[in-house]
Design a protein around this motif. Structure first.
Motif, short mmCIF file in Angstrom:
data_model
loop_
_atom_site.label_atom_id
_atom_site.label_comp_id
_atom_site.label_asym_id
_atom_site.label_seq_id
_atom_site.Cartn_x
_atom_site.Cartn_y
_atom_site.Cartn_z
N GLY A 220 11.26 -10.08 34.18
CA GLY A 220 11.18 -10.25 35.63
C GLY A 220 12.47 -9.89 36.32
O GLY A 220 12.46 -9.24 37.39
N ALA A 221 13.61 -10.29 35.72
CA ALA A 221 14.90 -9.97 36.33
C ALA A 221 15.15 -8.47 36.36
O ALA A 221 15.69 -7.92 37.34
N LEU A 222 14.77 -7.77 35.30
CA LEU A 222 14.99 -6.32 35.25
C LEU A 222 14.09 -5.58 36.23
O LEU A 222 14.51 -4.58 36.85
N LEU A 223 12.85 -6.04 36.41
CA LEU A 223 11.93 -5.36 37.32
C LEU A 223 12.34 -5.52 38.78
O LEU A 223 11.98 -4.68 39.62
N ALA A 231 25.21 -0.37 35.13
CA ALA A 231 26.13 -1.49 34.98
C ALA A 231 25.54 -2.77 35.58
O ALA A 231 25.68 -3.87 35.01
N GLU A 232 24.84 -2.64 36.71
CA GLU A 232 24.21 -3.81 37.32
C GLU A 232 23.09 -4.35 36.43
O GLU A 232 22.92 -5.56 36.29
N VAL A 233 22.34 -3.46 35.82
CA VAL A 233 21.28 -3.89 34.90
C VAL A 233 21.88 -4.66 33.73
O VAL A 233 21.38 -5.72 33.33
N LEU A 234 22.98 -4.14 33.21
CA LEU A 234 23.61 -4.77 32.06
C LEU A 234 24.15 -6.14 32.41
O LEU A 234 24.01 -7.11 31.66
N GLU A 235 24.78 -6.27 33.60
CA GLU A 235 25.31 -7.58 34.00
C GLU A 235 24.18 -8.57 34.25
O GLU A 235 24.28 -9.75 33.91
N THR A 236 23.06 -8.12 34.82
CA THR A 236 21.93 -9.01 35.05
C THR A 236 21.37 -9.54 33.73
O THR A 236 21.05 -10.72 33.59
N ALA A 237 21.26 -8.65 32.76
CA ALA A 237 20.77 -9.08 31.45
C ALA A 237 21.72 -10.12 30.84
O ALA A 237 21.28 -11.11 30.23
N SER A 366 16.53 -5.99 24.23
CA SER A 366 17.49 -4.88 24.32
C SER A 366 16.78 -3.57 24.65
O SER A 366 17.33 -2.73 25.38
N ARG A 367 15.58 -3.38 24.12
CA ARG A 367 14.83 -2.16 24.47
C ARG A 367 14.43 -2.16 25.94
O ARG A 367 14.45 -1.11 26.61
N HIS A 368 14.05 -3.34 26.46
CA HIS A 368 13.71 -3.42 27.89
C HIS A 368 14.93 -3.10 28.75
O HIS A 368 14.83 -2.39 29.76
N VAL A 369 16.09 -3.64 28.36
CA VAL A 369 17.31 -3.38 29.13
C VAL A 369 17.66 -1.90 29.08
O VAL A 369 18.05 -1.30 30.11
N ALA A 370 17.55 -1.27 27.91
CA ALA A 370 17.86 0.16 27.79
C ALA A 370 16.94 1.00 28.67
O ALA A 370 17.39 1.96 29.33
N LEU A 371 15.65 0.65 28.71
CA LEU A 371 14.73 1.39 29.58
C LEU A 371 15.09 1.20 31.05
O LEU A 371 15.01 2.14 31.85
N ALA A 372 15.49 -0.02 31.43
CA ALA A 372 15.87 -0.26 32.82
C ALA A 372 17.14 0.50 33.19
O ALA A 372 17.29 0.99 34.33
#
Length: 400
Positions: A220-223, A231-237, A366-372
């Motif tokens: 949900g956070a990534l979407l 970088a923002e995606v990585l910090e959110t994760a 980690s796969r979800h984060v990489a796709l985001a």
């Protein structure tokens, strides 16, 4: 009567031989004299309980030898039949003490008839089978009906034997005996196994539910993030994982090298120095991070032996030792495709170490984060507004 006298003579000869062995053993050390004394007392008890009564019976048989020749011939025939029976057969009392052992039984058990007579037949069995054998023999001797059970001999532990126990009343004897018949290689039909219902493990179920909730929260956070800012995606994760999953979360992005974008840790004042040290560290000097970015392989370590695995602070102290790390996960963000970044998670102190199930859940996230991180930014005219200011790489960790 001749065969009875022969058996008595053989048993008496065995007794004399054992006494000779005890006499020879007198020269052993004083510490072993008590064991020899116990053995001598056992042999004397054997004479009193077995040899002397059999001697009296032999004398009585000799006195009654003037009986009917037909009866004596019948007894000789029955004894020959018992000895020559192809199945291993033994005659025991209610305590499983051997009274007769035929030739097949001596071959099966490896015990001579003269040696086995007067000794418990249960002693020849595996220790786990002795109590059941004694109990069943006593029940048969009490007149409670025939019994059967599976046993194993000490000399042949891998070969189960099905034993049938039947009550027998020898002539001219006041106590009943038990006829024991061994059937090698046989066992009674096993009852159908009743499946035992599995009781769910409440602790494991709770941990699984928490992992699924964490994966859902991460998705949900990534979407909700706008595309185009890795970088923002990585910090959110990192913020999703910090506190509820690990005490420390360090995020590094791969952009023409390694660059640290977030260091999240405990809010305690004594941890502020470590947060600043990690924020100012060159991630390329952390061997675990560099290896994950280069090879794309996840590292799971419990009680890390190499304290240099995450590099050193400015004073030269190993980061893993300074943070009291008890388990860590270093996860590349790439599959499928090249590595976009690296997430490193620390559990410290008395925290429960990472499990394989938790490592698997982090691999999925980690796969979800990489796709985001790979989502392309929209065209310039379609952007909703200016991008927010860059995050502080050293921040406190929320425990939500």
């Amino acid at each position: 009567m001749t065969q009875t006298v022969d058996e008595f003579g053989e048993e008496l000869a065995d007794f004399v031989r054992r006494v000779g062995e005890l006499r020879t053993a007198r020269s052993q050390d004083a510490g072993e004299q008590l064991t020899l004394l116990d053995a001598a007392l056992f042999e004397l008890q054997h004479v009193a309980d077995q040899l002397w009564p059999r001697y009296e019976r032999c004398v009585a048989d000799a006195a009654g030898a003037a009986g009917s020749p037909g009866d004596r011939q019948e007894r000789l025939l029955l004894k020959a039949l018992f000895q020559r029976l192809p199945l291993p057969v033994a005659l025991v009392d209610r305590e499983t003490v051997v009274r007769r052992l035929n030739f097949a039984a001596t071959h099966l058990t490896g015990a001579r008839a003269g040696y086995a007579t007067g000794r418990p037949l249960a002693a020849l069995l595996m220790p786990g089978d002795r109590a059941a054998f004694r109990s069943q023999a006593a029940a048969v001797a009490r007149g409670e009906g025939d019994r059967g059970l599976t046993v194993r001999l000490q000399q042949r532990p891998a070969e189960p034997l099905f034993v049938t126990l039947s009550a027998l009343r020898p002539p001219d004897e006041p106590q009943p005996a038990v006829l024991v018949v061994f059937q090698p290689g046989m066992s009674p039909p096993a009852p159908a196994a009743v499946p035992v219902p599995e009781v769910p493990d409440l602790t494991e179920s709770t941990r699984h539910a928490r992992l699924m909730d964490l994966v859902d929260t991460m998705a949900g956070a990534l979407l909700r993030l706008p595309p185009g800012n890795g970088a923002e995606v990585l910090e959110t994760a990192a913020r999703v994982l910090c506190g509820r999953f690990a005490q420390w979360v360090i995020a590094d992005v791969v952009e023409d090298g390694l660059r640290r974008v977030a260091v999240l840790g405990p809010a305690a004042e004594e941890d502020a120095g470590l947060r600043r040290a990690l924020a100012g560290q060159d991630p390329a000097r952390a061997p675990l991070v560099a290896e994950a970015a280069r090879a794309g392989v996840t590292a799971l370590q419990l009680q890390p032996e190499d304290t240099d695995g995450f590099g050193h602070d400015a004073a030269g102290t190993a980061v893993l030792a300074r943070a009291d790390v008890t388990s860590l996960l270093c996860v590349p963000l790439g599959a499928p495709g090249p590595v976009q970044g690296v997430l490193t998670l620390f559990r410290t102190g008395a925290a429960r170490p990472f499990s394989m199930a938790e490592a698997q859940a982090v691999d999925v996230m980690s796969r979800h984060v990489a796709l985001a991180m790979r989502r392309p930014a929209p065209p310039e005219g379609e952007r909703p507004g200016s991008a927010p200011a860059g995050p502080d790489p050293a921040a406190e960790c929320s425990s939500g």
